[in-house]
Design an enzyme around this catalytic site. Sequence first.
Site, PDB file in Angstrom:
ATOM      1  N   SER A  18     -18.776  12.033  10.146  1.00  0.00           N
ATOM      2  CA  SER A  18     -20.214  11.769  10.090  1.00  0.00           C
ATOM      3  C   SER A  18     -20.860  11.739  11.470  1.00  0.00           C
ATOM      4  CB  SER A  18     -20.481  10.445   9.369  1.00  0.00           C
ATOM      5  OG  SER A  18     -19.924   9.364  10.081  1.00  0.00           O
ATOM      6  N   LYS A  41     -26.000   2.162   7.875  1.00  0.00           N
ATOM      7  CA  LYS A  41     -26.119   2.749   9.208  1.00  0.00           C
ATOM      8  C   LYS A  41     -27.543   2.617   9.742  1.00  0.00           C
ATOM      9  CE  LYS A  41     -22.345   6.078   8.632  1.00  0.00           C
ATOM     10  NZ  LYS A  41     -21.969   7.497   8.464  1.00  0.00           N
TER      11      LYS A  41
END
Length: 790
Positions: free
Chosen positions: A652, A695
């Site tokens: 990611s 996040k």
Amino acid sequence: MTHSPLTSDKLYRTSELNRLNVSSTKHLEPLDEIVGQDRARQAVEFAMSIQEKGYNIYAVGQNGLGKRTMVMRYLSRHWDYSHPIYDWCYVVNFDDSRMPTVLQLPAGRGLKLKKDIEKLMGRLSNSLPMAFDNEMYYSRADVLKNGLTEQQEGALQELSDAAKAQHVSLSITGSGDYQFIALNGEEAHTEETFDELPEEEQALFDQVIKDLEVQLRGLVRKLTDWEEQYAEKQLKLDEEVATEVVSHLFKKIVDTYQDLPQVKKYLKAMQSDIIENLDIFLQESEEQAALAYAALDKKLPRRYQVNVLVAQDEDVPPVIVEDSPTYHNIFGYVENATYKGTVFTDFSLIRPGSIHRANGGVLLIDAVKVLERPYVWDGLKRALSSRKVSLSSLEREVTLSGTISLEPQPIPLNVKIILFGDYKTYTLLQHYDPEFSELFRVTADFEDDMPRNDDSELKYAKFISSICHDNSLLHCDQGAIGRIIEHSSRQSGDQDKLSLHSSDIANLLRESNYQARSGKSNLVRASHVEKALASRDLRVSRLRDYVMEGFTTGTTLIDTQGTKVGQINALSVLTTNDFSFGAPNRITATTSFGDGEVLDIERSVKLGGNIHSKGVMILTAYLASLLGKTAKIPLTTHITFEQSYGGVDGDSASMAEFCAVISAISGVPLRQDMAITGSMNQFGQSQPIGGVNEKIEGFFDVCTIKGPKSKQGVIIPRSNVHNLMLRKDVIHAVEKGKFHIYAIDHVSEAIALFTGLPAGELSAKGTFKKGTVLHEAFMQLEALRKKNKD
């Protein structure tokens, strides 16, 4: 180049409850089934409807999905079974006591048989002694005894008369033996008087006595035969008397069980055995009776007991949950008893296991627990394959010893076993045990989530209502229902789905109920749900607070304003057993003269996982396709996660790493007031990642700590927009223009957002337009190539 951030309505999906027309769950009909598990329910229905061998169930799914609850609810409310239910009893095998016989009776009749036998034994204990303690029996016995006496005395008298005629007397010694003595007139000869006789007369007496002794031995044999005949006649008399009593008492119980041939056969065998062992009921000493009852001997009152191994409720199939599946708990065992220092066992000490109690119904077990216990899995497979339960001693199987033990007759088995387990255990069993697929042919696959729409929100509200009703909780108003549904959507990680982890929702309702009762409220409201969620986060967020403290004190280096070359903020998720949170990581890239490699420091020091290494290789390939079409890139680039001292895995961060590499090569600085998450493919297209909410919130929290600025924000893949269910404070900041979330389709858009310049596109000639970031990078590389040639 401008790129518009997402509006607040894209960041959170509010629950509208369009089909809910009641004010609270109090007026909402509870759901009669587990919501969203139609696939698993149909699998269970199929398996429970088919009786052929091997159609047992493996219920697969994560913990908390309500697997056991759904199965139990189906079995109790919807299972339409068609087979009869039986009681199972062990009784003595009169031919071989080491091999007890099993009796199969319709449900409810096992205990009745036991009570009937106990009553019968009580009557026999009274009636049999009375039958042998009356004048009629005594007179018949005396006739037999007197006949024997007269016969014996007559024969002895004949022999005595014959001896006397030859001047010899027949007498009995003190030890009970017969002997012949020569007579001297009417008196017996003494040794002295016998020695004085002439030798011819002495020899004559010796010969006469020898002949008489021969006759005596023949007579003794006759006496023995007569005694045996008498004993047989006496035994026959006793049997006649006992048979008359026993037959009379047995007639009623035999008639009661006339419809059960197996029981009828056992009762007839018992009747014969009682007549053969009358002394059991005729013992006069209490101590002897106690010994006979306790000792492991043929003549035992306990041999006529009925050991009801399993007594089922009539017309109700058993559903047994075995939480501790040890070998003995599943398959039963044989106890030992001690009486006055003697250890013994018999059929009455056989104890059932859960597979006996579940016979005719369902046995539910946790798969991991079964596999953890020695010999249990093999025992289950053996029972399911043979369709019978053999109660064998585990100790004998393990030690291979020859210890004497019982070998009870196996019980026919008709049971459905449902194993509950996770996907990993399921896969391992399929791969390593070829019998597994044959014995557990039905997989009930439980969903983690379900689509979110007006119909499913209504079902979820009914599901909430059922939890409130079943657990006697305060009911929820519309606001609380909506907030719980929104939380469920957040748990599923998708605006368009609802989590099916029913245990999490049930726990949230209990905690919200506590908050409501603490506030003296008569309903659970949205504020109480919020308090419960905040309280839960507070309990489990110690690690998050510790990580954020590093940003507060400056221990963890991060920039949330300004620009830097070769430096970017990436986002990661940290997870404990029951909590996940996001935090930014600084990624840096540096360049040096080389041959075009991108070196991953994490992998070099063995801190990078395979997936992370794959992401680095992909961005390297894309970089080479842009800047190395016609000539090798004359640089070596090093990238790393700064202040990362544990393992790094996942792809990611690949878009962030690519942006850092392009910045390092081109010298164009990157904004530090933004962070990015997302992976990329070899064509630079963004790919979705997990944990997007955590996040974004992690970077928002760090920006708040460092001092919020109006241009701060996060870049995410556009394919992750439907996953957004952000905290309310993040949404409010977006609404006020103090925080921005950008969704992109290609890494070039991220470069443009970070640099304020277009990324640039590769032309057919292999060049880039001036004023773009990639043009700057290309020109830097061309200058290096030229210098390298010079």
